[in-house]
Design a protein around this motif. Structure first.
Motif, PDB file in Angstrom:
ATOM      1  N   LEU A   5       0.790  -1.212  -0.092  1.00 60.90           N
ATOM      2  CA  LEU A   5       0.043  -0.011  -0.099  1.00 60.90           C
ATOM      3  C   LEU A   5       0.954   1.449   0.265  1.00 60.90           C
ATOM      4  CD1 LEU A   5      -2.682   1.342   0.155  1.00 60.90           C
ATOM      5  CD2 LEU A   5      -2.410   1.449   2.841  1.00 60.90           C
ATOM      6  N   ILE A   6       2.041   1.365   0.841  1.00 63.86           N
ATOM      7  CA  ILE A   6       2.649   2.480   1.145  1.00 63.86           C
ATOM      8  C   ILE A   6       3.504   2.688  -0.187  1.00 63.86           C
ATOM      9  CG2 ILE A   6       4.481   3.913   2.327  1.00 63.86           C
ATOM     10  CD1 ILE A   6       1.365   3.439   3.829  1.00 63.86           C
ATOM     11  N   TYR A   7       4.136   1.551  -0.597  1.00 61.64           N
ATOM     12  CA  TYR A   7       5.001   1.287  -2.002  1.00 61.64           C
ATOM     13  C   TYR A   7       4.255   1.887  -2.981  1.00 61.64           C
ATOM     14  CZ  TYR A   7       7.551   0.351  -5.794  1.00 61.64           C
ATOM     15  OH  TYR A   7       8.270   0.388  -7.212  1.00 61.64           O
ATOM     16  N   LEU A   8       2.949   1.482  -3.122  1.00 61.70           N
ATOM     17  CA  LEU A   8       2.162   2.004  -4.336  1.00 61.70           C
ATOM     18  C   LEU A   8       1.602   3.537  -4.374  1.00 61.70           C
ATOM     19  CD1 LEU A   8      -0.238  -0.996  -4.630  1.00 61.70           C
ATOM     20  CD2 LEU A   8       1.500  -0.416  -6.335  1.00 61.70           C
ATOM     21  N   HIS A   9       1.805   3.976  -3.148  1.00 65.22           N
ATOM     22  CA  HIS A   9       1.488   5.282  -3.035  1.00 65.22           C
ATOM     23  C   HIS A   9       2.612   5.943  -3.325  1.00 65.22           C
ATOM     24  CE1 HIS A   9      -2.547   4.690  -1.055  1.00 65.22           C
ATOM     25  NE2 HIS A   9      -2.461   5.684  -1.275  1.00 65.22           N
ATOM     26  N   ARG A  10       3.871   5.653  -2.762  1.00 62.46           N
ATOM     27  CA  ARG A  10       5.169   6.425  -2.988  1.00 62.46           C
ATOM     28  C   ARG A  10       5.407   6.311  -4.427  1.00 62.46           C
ATOM     29  NH1 ARG A  10      10.189   6.760  -3.752  1.00 62.46           N
ATOM     30  NH2 ARG A  10      11.637   7.833  -2.318  1.00 62.46           N
ATOM     31  N   HIS A  11       5.337   5.196  -5.140  1.00 55.63           N
ATOM     32  CA  HIS A  11       5.663   4.978  -6.643  1.00 55.63           C
ATOM     33  C   HIS A  11       4.866   6.050  -7.306  1.00 55.63           C
ATOM     34  CE1 HIS A  11       8.114   3.648  -9.763  1.00 55.63           C
ATOM     35  NE2 HIS A  11       7.148   3.292 -10.307  1.00 55.63           N
ATOM     36  N   TYR A  12       3.381   5.991  -7.061  1.00 54.18           N
ATOM     37  CA  TYR A  12       2.378   6.854  -7.639  1.00 54.18           C
ATOM     38  C   TYR A  12       3.065   8.368  -7.818  1.00 54.18           C
ATOM     39  CZ  TYR A  12      -1.329   9.899  -7.951  1.00 54.18           C
ATOM     40  OH  TYR A  12      -2.334  11.288  -8.170  1.00 54.18           O
ATOM     41  N   LEU A  13       3.359   8.945  -6.476  1.00 54.13           N
ATOM     42  CA  LEU A  13       3.875  10.034  -6.368  1.00 54.13           C
ATOM     43  C   LEU A  13       5.065  10.520  -7.126  1.00 54.13           C
ATOM     44  CD1 LEU A  13       3.909  13.028  -5.007  1.00 54.13           C
ATOM     45  CD2 LEU A  13       5.013  11.894  -2.965  1.00 54.13           C
ATOM     46  N   GLU A  14       6.152   9.559  -7.067  1.00 53.64           N
ATOM     47  CA  GLU A  14       7.334   9.479  -7.971  1.00 53.64           C
ATOM     48  C   GLU A  14       6.949   9.701  -9.537  1.00 53.64           C
ATOM     49  OE1 GLU A  14      11.020   6.654  -9.029  1.00 53.64           O
ATOM     50  OE2 GLU A  14      10.262   6.402  -7.002  1.00 53.64           O
ATOM     51  N   LEU A  15       5.950   8.922  -9.887  1.00 55.14           N
ATOM     52  CA  LEU A  15       5.516   8.956 -11.367  1.00 55.14           C
ATOM     53  C   LEU A  15       5.001  10.134 -11.499  1.00 55.14           C
ATOM     54  CD1 LEU A  15       4.570   5.418 -11.829  1.00 55.14           C
ATOM     55  CD2 LEU A  15       6.671   6.377 -12.710  1.00 55.14           C
ATOM     56  N   LYS A  16       4.137  10.837 -10.687  1.00 58.66           N
ATOM     57  CA  LYS A  16       3.496  11.857 -11.082  1.00 58.66           C
ATOM     58  C   LYS A  16       4.494  13.029 -11.044  1.00 58.66           C
ATOM     59  CE  LYS A  16      -0.522  12.209 -11.573  1.00 58.66           C
ATOM     60  NZ  LYS A  16      -1.281  12.294 -12.877  1.00 58.66           N
ATOM     61  N   LEU A  17       5.438  13.205 -10.048  1.00 64.56           N
ATOM     62  CA  LEU A  17       6.409  14.316  -9.991  1.00 64.56           C
ATOM     63  C   LEU A  17       7.418  14.203 -11.359  1.00 64.56           C
ATOM     64  CD1 LEU A  17       7.523  14.097  -6.427  1.00 64.56           C
ATOM     65  CD2 LEU A  17       6.010  16.079  -7.467  1.00 64.56           C
ATOM     66  N   LYS A  18       7.819  13.206 -11.716  1.00 64.58           N
ATOM     67  CA  LYS A  18       8.330  12.775 -12.939  1.00 64.58           C
ATOM     68  C   LYS A  18       7.543  13.143 -14.175  1.00 64.58           C
ATOM     69  CE  LYS A  18      11.644   9.729 -11.564  1.00 64.58           C
ATOM     70  NZ  LYS A  18      12.176   8.038 -11.478  1.00 64.58           N
ATOM     71  N   GLU A  19       6.342  13.122 -14.298  1.00 66.26           N
ATOM     72  CA  GLU A  19       5.450  13.551 -15.359  1.00 66.26           C
ATOM     73  C   GLU A  19       5.073  15.023 -15.328  1.00 66.26           C
ATOM     74  OE1 GLU A  19       0.580  12.985 -16.413  1.00 66.26           O
ATOM     75  OE2 GLU A  19       1.215  12.357 -14.440  1.00 66.26           O
ATOM     76  N   ILE A  20       5.138  15.722 -14.164  1.00 62.16           N
ATOM     77  CA  ILE A  20       5.179  17.018 -14.149  1.00 62.16           C
ATOM     78  C   ILE A  20       6.318  17.706 -14.759  1.00 62.16           C
ATOM     79  CG2 ILE A  20       5.494  19.044 -12.618  1.00 62.16           C
ATOM     80  CD1 ILE A  20       3.503  17.478 -10.625  1.00 62.16           C
ATOM     81  N   ILE A  21       7.521  17.035 -14.536  1.00 64.75           N
ATOM     82  CA  ILE A  21       8.896  17.491 -14.938  1.00 64.75           C
ATOM     83  C   ILE A  21       8.851  17.443 -16.594  1.00 64.75           C
ATOM     84  CG2 ILE A  21      11.539  17.133 -15.066  1.00 64.75           C
ATOM     85  CD1 ILE A  21      10.848  16.194 -11.801  1.00 64.75           C
ATOM     86  N   VAL A  22       8.488  16.015 -16.925  1.00 66.86           N
ATOM     87  CA  VAL A  22       8.677  15.895 -18.441  1.00 66.86           C
ATOM     88  C   VAL A  22       7.579  16.734 -19.477  1.00 66.86           C
ATOM     89  CG1 VAL A  22       8.249  14.219 -19.961  1.00 66.86           C
ATOM     90  CG2 VAL A  22       9.695  13.585 -18.258  1.00 66.86           C
ATOM     91  N   GLU A  23       6.364  16.847 -18.578  1.00 63.56           N
ATOM     92  CA  GLU A  23       5.520  17.670 -19.419  1.00 63.56           C
ATOM     93  C   GLU A  23       5.678  19.184 -19.356  1.00 63.56           C
ATOM     94  OE1 GLU A  23       3.397  16.379 -21.480  1.00 63.56           O
ATOM     95  OE2 GLU A  23       3.861  14.388 -20.964  1.00 63.56           O
ATOM     96  N   GLY A  24       6.295  19.624 -18.112  1.00 63.44           N
ATOM     97  CA  GLY A  24       6.344  20.934 -18.097  1.00 63.44           C
ATOM     98  C   GLY A  24       7.683  21.335 -18.933  1.00 63.44           C
TER      99      GLY A  24
END
Length: 183
Positions: free
Chosen positions: A56-75
């Motif tokens: 549960l915590i790993y999935l949330h953490r990885h979700y957050l990591e992916l979303k931050l990387k998405e912000i960086i790439v799309e930005g």
């Protein structure tokens, strides 16, 4: 011998591996949905709580990591740095800082962080699992015990507190896609 990855006649049991513009979305949404499914399981079956807390915590953490990387790439795509990749690795604090820099380049002074609590929660999650292996393995590469600083986790509290991060991050990524479409 059979193959693990193949197409079959029962198309209703197949998933498409997306190769389009929103590939970050498919990955992050998958981890988010999986975490939500585990949350529902924890609510209905308390006997699973000591086992399911790790994924549960790993999935949330990885979700957050992916979303931050998405912000960086799309930005970076919006500001014209096309083939840019995030530098932060698994470090949530570095990815957060990199995301903020990009968002300020995209939206300037119009971009405001709603509260310091978002950053504090990201730091708390990062500090509990610096290398993104604490909720995946009981020991690190040196044989040291992971998660030494964490004794108990109330999964309902975690879920409720993480919602603030989730809503903020999803609002930002939605805003980036709207900006990208506008341009």
């Amino acid at each position: 011998m059979g193959k693990l990855f193949k197409e079959a006649k029962d198309w209703e049991n197949e998933s498409f591996i997306r190769k389009n513009d929103n590939k970050w979305l498919y990955y992050s949404e998958g981890y988010k949905i999986a975490a939500e499914l585990i949350e529902q399981e924890l609510i209905t079956k308390l006997e699973s709580r000591d086992f399911l807390i790790y994924p549960l915590i790993y999935l949330h953490r990885h979700y957050l990591e992916l979303k931050l990387k998405e912000i960086i790439v799309e930005g970076n795509c919006i500001i014209g740095a096309k083939d840019f990749l995030p530098k932060g690795g698994h470090n949530l604090i570095n990815l957060w800082k990199e995301s903020l820099e990009i968002l300020h380049l995209v939206w300037g002074d119009d971009f405001k962080i709603p509260a310091v609590t978002i950053e504090n929660k990201i730091k708390e999650l990062h500090n509990a699992d610096v290398k993104s292996d604490g909720f995946r393995y009981p020991i690190d590469k040196d044989g040291e015990e992971n998660l030494k600083s964490v004794q108990k986790i109330n999964y309902r509290n975690f879920r409720d507190e993480f919602l603030e991060i989730k809503y903020f991050i999803e609002g930002v990524t939605d805003g980036l896609y709207a900006t990208k479409d506008f341009i």
